[in-house]
Design a protein around this motif. Structure first.
Motif, short mmCIF file in Angstrom:
data_model
loop_
_atom_site.label_atom_id
_atom_site.label_comp_id
_atom_site.label_asym_id
_atom_site.label_seq_id
_atom_site.Cartn_x
_atom_site.Cartn_y
_atom_site.Cartn_z
N VAL A 220 0.86 -1.19 0.00
CA VAL A 220 0.00 0.00 0.00
C VAL A 220 0.89 1.23 0.00
N VAL B 182 -2.87 6.89 -0.58
CA VAL B 182 -3.97 6.91 0.39
C VAL B 182 -4.22 8.33 0.87
N TYR C 14 -7.73 10.17 0.64
CA TYR C 14 -8.53 10.34 1.87
C TYR C 14 -7.99 11.40 2.83
N TYR D 141 -4.52 -3.80 7.01
CA TYR D 141 -4.92 -2.60 6.29
C TYR D 141 -6.31 -2.82 5.70
N GLU E 6 -9.00 -0.41 3.36
CA GLU E 6 -9.37 0.87 2.76
C GLU E 6 -10.76 1.30 3.22
N GLU F 126 -11.64 4.87 4.83
CA GLU F 126 -12.75 5.69 4.37
C GLU F 126 -13.66 6.07 5.55
#
Length: 897
Positions: free
Chosen positions: A557, A562, A566, A587, A589, A593
């Motif tokens: 990642v 990211v 975000y 991890y 996502e 979020e």
């Protein structure tokens, strides 16, 4: 007071705020006798690297701690830096040169180093800039590099000190050798990979008896370097062979049978071949029995030949061979082959001679170079070593006596296990990029001089032909000095006296023996004190399936991506939320979020507060008159201040951030703001102003509590609400105060909220819209408490009116029970019973029909045999949902009846 934008956009905020912090030098720490110091040294990332999710986790945790302590009033220094990463950096530069058709030898050492420093200037700061995106509050004025002038001076100082104390020596010992990188590496840098291989069972003839001894090996190519075979002295099977010899196949060479505990009677045939030059256990056997050490591999992974023997004989003639210097074998027909090619040829020849009894397949762990993943060759090589036993003992004692504590405590086991079984540390590397060993040799007489400065004249014979040792020091030698070399040692600087020992080291459990151990014994030996009081060990961050992230799996990642999507605060909040000392996390996502959604929730709540204080002078102090709901939120916030601080003291960052999340989302946004709307929109200006003051007070404290975790959004909001000072990061961290401990009032308010929640749940289960008002009867022994909540029941529980008494007897009422009250709502005021029954029965019939259709399919052998598995699973899940829905509808019908 500016106005917040309608929606929160991290891209418009984060870079601007970070630059604001940099411009005002808020991260800088200085020696201040009036303040207590708090210091963290950043585990220096490689200059070859770029920010990965592991860096993001490690540095987020450090930043939380440093921002928290800074707000608590400590003189908080977070000292950043980067590591020169000898092997990795040299490999990258050599690879770039290879594409140009240039080699190291073409350039020469000086030109190569010029290119290396140019590479460092171009790429070395890349990861630093990426750290800025994460929001880390390092003192960038104090940024260090393991090969800067100060750190280099410290490296020489320590080398000479250890040498003078007899703790550094040069000798021929077993090392891990990488044939591709052509350098030794430490035990900690060997990675083990499961590989398929074989046990080759080879027959060695016994000279005296003619019998055959069966010996199994995973590496037939090493047999050319055998100088003995070993049996266990207690093994009855071989008592008659004590003092005998075997004939080494292929070389027709006589070698002794020795009795040694290394031969395990329970394993295989109990007979093992001894190759002292190419196996660490065999090397120790060789020393115990004074066996010859015969090298049959070159350092670049080929079999030795006549040229290698000639070079050895030349050194021998000049008297330049030292103790335990391996002899060199001319491997004859195998000379010049790679070790893998030689293995095939040797196996073929053994087969032709009838000396290969069996080939047994197996899967086993093979040591590989952590950088290039080439199989490691154990080799006896002349290297520089540190004697570890005298250094390990004080480091063990420091943790056992509590001078340094590990969080979690179980991590100490790894630390003790490594130190208690430690071997001497090979510190020399056959590289050009790194700290060159400060040792000079006379080309004429061989005199060796250890010196911090260049030596041009031999002190023994006066020769002007002095040559510096070509090797460099292991990267970990310089990073072992990091906690004190970065503060100015060997100079006794004010920073060193003020900030050392440092307070907290934050690192993953995978690096305890790589770095933590080395810093511990180096700090104790050179400074007389431990390098840090606490070692906070966190786990690794894995992918959503729990797998370790790697290039081969392609599951890594990129935190910068990211952050772009975000925002840094969302990523940081996620990393903190999932953190538990010493434990891995996954991890997700989706969870990142959710953290972004939390940021938006806070932002929108703050905008609501700002809109309602616009045009009003709202002081930062609380009003004298506090209502029940005010005392509840203030008391709950007060407890939160205490809990979060206690959690941070214990390094329970994940627990702390979860409590903040719960308070902000539930207590402040979902409850308190809704509770205060009545006052804010009333004609009572005093009540409205009091509400504004409490809202601003609570929001201010929330932002300060949350700031270490989400620095950007908290700074952005704080700058826009009434405040004193220039930045939130230098505000006092909220503390518990007895004056706001409204425990009784908080408990009373909680009773009202529990009742409201229960009513809303019941109405929701009955599908009653919030707009449908109904009278509420409250039967309770604490009427005075519930009288405070009449307006809340009307606003939040859709009550048209509220009647409170000891008990009620109401026919046809929906009853809701809490621990403190029995709540009645007349059924006919909630729903049209007949219409609702009709609707529910129709919905029940439709759902039962759909279930019947799905069950028919699932019971049809023809359909089940032909339909794809995914379709069948989908129908099964659908049927299960239908069954659940039917149960709920039937319960609702019974409720109405």
């Amino acid at each position: 007071m500016a106005e917040l934008n309608k929606s929160y956009d991290p891209k418009q905020v984060e870079d601007r705020i970070y630059q604001y912090w940099l411009d005002h030098n808020y991260f800088h720490a200085k020696v201040d006798p009036d303040k207590k110091p708090y210091c963290i040294v950043m585990p220096p990332p490689n200059i070859t690297g770029q920010l990965h999710i592991g860096h993001a986790l490690d540095n987020t945790l450090q930043d939380i701690l440093i921002r928290w302590r800074r707000m608590q009033g400590y003189e908080a220094l977070w000292l950043p830096g980067t590591d020169h990463a000898s092997i990795a950096t040299e490999a990258k530069i050599v690879e770039a040169m290879r594409k140009e058709g240039v080699t190291k030898d073409d350039l020469g050492r000086e030109k190569f180093l010029e290119r290396a420093w140019a590479w460092k200037r171009e790429y070395g700061g890349r990861i630093t800039k990426q750290f800025w995106k994460l929001g880390v509050s390092c003192d960038w004025e104090r940024e260090r590099f393991t090969m800067d002038e100060g750190c280099s001076n410290a490296v020489k100082e320590v080398f000479i000190k250890l040498y003078d104390e007899g703790l550094i020596y040069r000798g021929n010992r077993m090392v891990n050798w990488c044939p591709h990188c052509c350098t030794s590496i430490s035990d900690a840098e060997v990675e083990y990979e499961a590989k398929n291989g074989n046990f080759w069972h080879i027959l060695y003839p016994v000279k005296e008896t003619g019998e055959m001894l069966e010996i199994a090996t995973t590496r037939p190519e090493t047999m050319l370097g055998d100088t003995a075979v070993a049996i266990n002295v207690e093994d009855e099977r071989y008592k008659h062979l004590h003092g005998c010899h075997v004939i080494l196949p292929l070389l027709d060479k006589e070698i002794p049978i020795v009795c040694d505990e290394h031969a395990d009677m329970e394993k295989g045939t109990g007979v093992v071949k001894i190759t002292p030059a190419h196996d660490p256990n065999d090397f120790e056997v060789g020393l115990r029995h004074s066996l010859p050490i015969v090298r049959c591999f070159t350092y670049d992974g080929h079999m030795t030949g006549a040229e290698d023997v000639a070079a050895y004989e030349e050194l021998k003639a000049k008297g330049k061979l030292s103790e335990n210097e391996p002899e060199v074998l001319d491997c004859g027909k195998y000379a010049g082959m790679t070790t893998i090619d030689a293995r095939k040829a040797i196996v073929d020849d053994l087969t032709a001679l009838g000396l290969l009894k069996e080939i047994e397949p197996l899967s086993h762990d093979v040591g590989t170079c952590y950088r290039c993943h080439t199989t490691i060759e154990p080799m006896v090589s002349k290297q520089w070593f540190v004697k570890m036993a005298p250094l390990a003992a004080p480091a063990i004692d420091a943790v056992r006596t509590g001078k340094t504590q590990f969080i979690p405590k179980r991590s100490e086991k790894i630390y003790f296990n490594w130190l208690e079984n430690i071997k001497d540390w090979c510190i020399s590397r056959q590289l050009w990029w790194g700290h060159r060993i400060p040792v000079y040799y006379c080309d004429e007489c061989g005199e060796m001089v250890v010196s911090k400065t260049a030596v041009d004249t031999c002190p023994h014979c006066g020769s002007k032909h002095m040559t510096q040792d070509p090797d460099t020091l292991d990267t970990w030698f310089s990073s072992a000095l990091w906690p004190f070399s970065t503060l100015g040692w060997p100079e006794n600087t004010e920073e060193l006296k003020y900030f050392y020992p440092t307070d907290t080291l934050v690192t993953g459990y995978d690096i305890i023996f790589f770095w933590v151990v080395r810093m511990m014994f180096s700090g104790i030996h050179n400074m007389g004190d431990v390098p840090f009081r606490t070692v906070f060990i966190h786990g690794l961050i894995r992918d959503e399936q729990g797998r370790k992230m790697s290039k081969s799996l392609g599951n890594g990642v990129d935190p910068i991506e990211v952050i772009e999507k975000y925002g840094a605060d969302a990523l940081r909040f996620f990393l903190a939320t999932g953190n538990s000392p010493g434990n891995d996390m996954r991890y997700s996502e989706t969870r990142v979020e959710s953290c972004r959604n939390f940021a938006n929730k806070l932002y929108n709540a703050s905008r609501f507060v700002l809109m309602n204080i616009e045009g009003h002078d709202v002081p930062l102090t609380l009003p004298e008159e506090l209502k029940l709901e005010d005392k509840w939120v203030l008391s709950t916030l007060n407890t939160l201040c205490k809990d979060v601080t206690e959690n941070l003291e214990k390094f329970e960052l994940g627990i702390a951030v979860q409590k903040l999340y719960d308070f902000i989302w539930d207590c402040f946004c979902d409850w308190y703001i809704e509770l205060k709307k009545t006052d804010l929109y009333s004609d009572d200006e005093q009540a409205a102003q009091n509400a504004r003051r409490v809202l601003v007070y609570v929001l201010d404290k929330i932002l300060k509590l949350l700031h270490p975790f989400m620095p950007f959004i908290t700074e952005e909001i704080w700058q826009n609400i009434p405040h004193e000072g220039d930045t939130i990061m230098l505000q006092q961290y909220p503390e518990y105060t007895d004056a706001l401990a409204f425990e009784r009032e908080a408990a009373d308010m909680q009773k009202i909220m529990n009742a409201i929640t229960a009513i809303r749940t019941q109405r929701n289960e009955m599908n009653v819209p919030p707009s449908k008002k109904a009278k509420l009867y409250i039967a309770t022994k604490t009427a005075s408490t519930f009288e405070h909540g009449v307006e809340f029941f009307k606003k939040l529980a859709s009550a048209s009116e509220v009647e409170i008494g000891d008990d009620f007897n109401i026919d046809g009422a929906v009853t809701v029970v809490t621990a403190d009250a029995k709540l009645y709502i007349p059924m006919n005021e909630l729903v049209d019973k007949e219409a609702e029954l009709k609707r529910l029965n129709k919905e029940l019939m439709n759902t039962e029909k759909m279930l019947m259709q799905d069950e028919k399919k699932l019971g049809n052998p023809g359909f089940m045999g032909k339909a794809p598995a995914a379709v069948i699973e989908k129908i099964k899940a659908q049927a299960e949902r239908e069954r659940e829905k039917i149960a709920l509808i039937k319960a609702a019908i019974e409720n109405l009846k």
